[in-house]
Design an enzyme around this catalytic site. Structure first.
Site, PDB file in Angstrom:
ATOM      1  N   ASP A 136       0.839  -1.210   0.000  1.00 60.81           N
ATOM      2  CA  ASP A 136       0.000   0.000   0.000  1.00 60.81           C
ATOM      3  C   ASP A 136       0.873   1.259   0.000  1.00 60.81           C
ATOM      4  O   ASP A 136       0.355   2.377  -0.068  1.00 60.81           O
ATOM      5  CB  ASP A 136      -1.015  -0.009   1.156  1.00 60.81           C
ATOM      6  CG  ASP A 136      -0.366   0.012   2.521  1.00 60.81           C
ATOM      7  OD1 ASP A 136       0.871  -0.092   2.612  1.00 60.81           O
ATOM      8  OD2 ASP A 136      -1.101   0.123   3.532  1.00 60.81           O
ATOM      9  N   SER A 137       2.199   1.076   0.009  1.00 65.46           N
ATOM     10  CA  SER A 137       3.113   2.209  -0.219  1.00 65.46           C
ATOM     11  C   SER A 137       2.858   2.804  -1.601  1.00 65.46           C
ATOM     12  O   SER A 137       3.330   3.911  -1.893  1.00 65.46           O
ATOM     13  CB  SER A 137       4.573   1.754  -0.092  1.00 65.46           C
ATOM     14  OG  SER A 137       4.829   0.630  -0.904  1.00 65.46           O
ATOM     15  N   ASP A 140      -1.047  -6.476  -0.301  1.00 67.50           N
ATOM     16  CA  ASP A 140      -1.186  -5.729   0.958  1.00 67.50           C
ATOM     17  C   ASP A 140      -2.646  -5.336   1.187  1.00 67.50           C
ATOM     18  O   ASP A 140      -3.279  -4.749   0.300  1.00 67.50           O
ATOM     19  CB  ASP A 140      -0.337  -4.456   0.847  1.00 67.50           C
ATOM     20  CG  ASP A 140       0.334  -4.084   2.148  1.00 67.50           C
ATOM     21  OD1 ASP A 140       0.101  -4.759   3.167  1.00 67.50           O
ATOM     22  OD2 ASP A 140       1.117  -3.108   2.132  1.00 67.50           O
ATOM     23  N   LYS A 171      -0.872  -9.450   3.225  1.00 69.74           N
ATOM     24  CA  LYS A 171      -0.151  -8.878   4.363  1.00 69.74           C
ATOM     25  C   LYS A 171      -1.071  -7.909   5.082  1.00 69.74           C
ATOM     26  O   LYS A 171      -1.842  -7.191   4.436  1.00 69.74           O
ATOM     27  CB  LYS A 171       1.123  -8.156   3.895  1.00 69.74           C
ATOM     28  CG  LYS A 171       1.892  -7.495   5.045  1.00 69.74           C
ATOM     29  CD  LYS A 171       3.228  -6.954   4.607  1.00 69.74           C
ATOM     30  CE  LYS A 171       3.181  -5.559   4.040  1.00 69.74           C
ATOM     31  NZ  LYS A 171       2.599  -4.525   4.919  1.00 69.74           N
ATOM     32  N   GLU A 221      -1.220  -5.272   8.847  1.00 64.90           N
ATOM     33  CA  GLU A 221      -0.450  -4.652   9.921  1.00 64.90           C
ATOM     34  C   GLU A 221      -1.110  -4.902  11.277  1.00 64.90           C
ATOM     35  O   GLU A 221      -2.331  -4.857  11.390  1.00 64.90           O
ATOM     36  CB  GLU A 221      -0.337  -3.145   9.673  1.00 64.90           C
ATOM     37  CG  GLU A 221       0.387  -2.815   8.379  1.00 64.90           C
ATOM     38  CD  GLU A 221       0.525  -1.319   8.124  1.00 64.90           C
ATOM     39  OE1 GLU A 221       0.217  -0.505   9.025  1.00 64.90           O
ATOM     40  OE2 GLU A 221       0.952  -0.964   7.006  1.00 64.90           O
ATOM     41  N   GLU A 269       9.305  -3.652  10.843  1.00 59.93           N
ATOM     42  CA  GLU A 269       9.709  -2.361  10.255  1.00 59.93           C
ATOM     43  C   GLU A 269      10.074  -1.339  11.333  1.00 59.93           C
ATOM     44  O   GLU A 269       9.371  -1.212  12.345  1.00 59.93           O
ATOM     45  CB  GLU A 269       8.549  -1.804   9.395  1.00 59.93           C
ATOM     46  CG  GLU A 269       8.881  -0.434   8.814  1.00 59.93           C
ATOM     47  CD  GLU A 269       7.927   0.036   7.723  1.00 59.93           C
ATOM     48  OE1 GLU A 269       6.986  -0.696   7.392  1.00 59.93           O
ATOM     49  OE2 GLU A 269       8.148   1.157   7.226  1.00 59.93           O
TER      50      GLU A 269
HETATM   51  O1  KIV Z   1       3.526  -1.096   1.602  1.00 62.61           O
HETATM   52  C1  KIV Z   1       4.733  -1.372   1.692  1.00 62.61           C
HETATM   53  O2  KIV Z   1       5.535  -1.122   0.786  1.00 62.61           O
HETATM   54  C2  KIV Z   1       5.193  -2.003   2.921  1.00 62.61           C
HETATM   55  C3  KIV Z   1       6.670  -2.187   3.089  1.00 62.61           C
HETATM   56  C4  KIV Z   1       7.307  -0.907   3.471  1.00 62.61           C
HETATM   57  C5  KIV Z   1       6.988  -3.275   4.040  1.00 62.61           C
HETATM   58  O3  KIV Z   1       4.416  -2.350   3.745  1.00 62.61           O
END
Ligand code: KIV
Length: 275
Positions: free
Chosen positions: A52-53, A91, A120, A122, A193
C-alpha cells in the site's frame, strides 16, 4: 547487455519456512505494475510485495491511509499478469480488515482472486484473531509489526518503534508480544519495520517464521525495500533505505534530451519515419 536468467522455479509459501530453516536470506521488494514486476523478477527477487506504499510512491499521498481495496486489487492484478516466479504478496489497505475478521477474510479473498498468493496486514496482538480467520480459509498471511505505516496518526508520523520499554503500543515488550501473537495466529512470515536492530535480532531468534526487515538491521531472515527507493526514483533518502541506482536523474536527463530534440526539429529523424 545481460542475458535473461534461466527460468526460475516458482517460489511458494512453504519455501519461506524452508529458507528460514536453511538460513537462506529472503529478498522482497515492492512492485505495483507488470513492467516493474517483470524487471524485479528477472533480477531474481524471492517475494514481490504489492504494497500500500503505492499510495505514497505512485499516488502522491503523504501516507498510506487513503489507499482503497479496489486500488490494491487493481495493482495486484497488474503484477500477477507478469506471472513472476517470485511469491506475490498483496497488501490489505487501511479499512479493509480492521472492522471484523469476516471483513478481513472477504478483502483477502478479493486480493487472492486478483492473483495474490498471500496477503499482508499490519498489527500484532490485536490482529491475532483476524490472522487466524484468514489462515483458517487457507489464505497465507504475512504479518507486519513495528513501524506500521497505517498507524501513522497513533505514532505521530513514521516513527521508529520499540525504543522505549513497555507493553503499550510501540513499546519494546509489546513488540515481542506482537511478534509472538502473529506467529501463534498462523502467519507464514512477518515484516518487522522501523525498530532497533537489537530488538529485530531478538524477534528473529525467537520466532520460527521468517522475519523480513525494513529499517530493522541486518539480522532479520530477509529484507524488504520499496522499489522506487532502490532505483533512486524518489528524491527522499531515509536512513533505512538505499538508492542502488539514480534513475531519477537518468529519467530527467532522458526526457530533457527528448524535449530538446523536439524543439530543435531533430525528432523524429528519417530513420524513425515511415515511407
Ligand atoms: O507497503 C509497503 O511497501 C510495505 C513495506 C514498506 C513493508 O508495507
Amino acid at each position: 547487455m545481460t542475458n535473461p536468467p534461466p527460468e526460475r522455479k516458482k517460489i511458494t509459501v512453504p519455501d519461506l519456512a524452508r529458507m528460514k530453516a536453511l538460513e537462506e536470506r529472503i529478498s522482497m521488494i515492492t512492485a505495483y505494475d507488470a513492467t516493474f514486476a517483470r524487471l524485479v523478477d528477472l533480477a531474481g527477487v524471492d517475494m514481490i510485495l504489492v504494497g500500500d506504499s503505492v499510495g505514497m510512491v505512485v499516488q502522491g499521498e503523504a501516507n498510506t491511509i487513503p489507499v482503497e481495496l479496489d486500488e490494491m486489487a487493481y495493482h495486484v492484478r497488474l503484477v500477477a499478469r507478469s506471472r513472476p516466479a517470485a511469491l506475490i504478496v498483496g497488501d490489505l489497505p487501511f479499512g479493509s480488515y480492521q472492522v471484523s475478521p469476516q471483513q478481513a477474510v472477504e478483502s483477502s479473498i478479493r486480493l487472492m482472486k486478483e492473483g495474490a498468493e498471500c496477503v499482508k496486514l499490519e498489527g500484532g496482538v490485536v490482529m491475532a484473531e483476524t490472522i487466524q480467520a484468514i489462515t483458517r480459509v487457507d489464505i497465507p498471511v504475512v504479518g507486519h509489526i513495528g513501524l506500521t505505516p497505517q498507524s501513522y496518526h497513533r505514532m505521530g508520523g513514521h516513527k521508529v518503534q520499540g525504543k522505549k520499554s513497555g507493553f503499550e503500543a510501540g513499546g519494546r515488550e509489546r513488540l515481542l508480544e506482537d511478534a509472538h501473537a502473529v506467529e501463534q495466529a498462523g502467519a507464514c512470515a512477518i515484516v518487522v519495520e522501523g525498530v532497533p536492530r537489537e530488538l529485530a535480532k531478538e524477534i528473529t531468534r525467537k520466532l520460527s517464521i521468517p522475519t523480513i526487515g525494513i529499517g530493522a538491521g541486518p539480522d532479520c531472515d530477509g529484507q524488504v525495500l520499496v522499489l522506487h527507493d532502490v532505483l533512486g526514483l524518489s528524491d527522499m533518502t531515509l536512513k533505512f533505505t538505499k538508492h542502488y541506482a539514480d534513475l531519477r536523474t537518468r529519467a530527467i536527463e532522458a526526457t530533457e534530451a527528448y524535449v530538446r530534440e523536439v524543439r530543435d526539429g531533430l525528432w523524429p529523424d528519417d530513420e524513425h519515419s515511415f515511407h
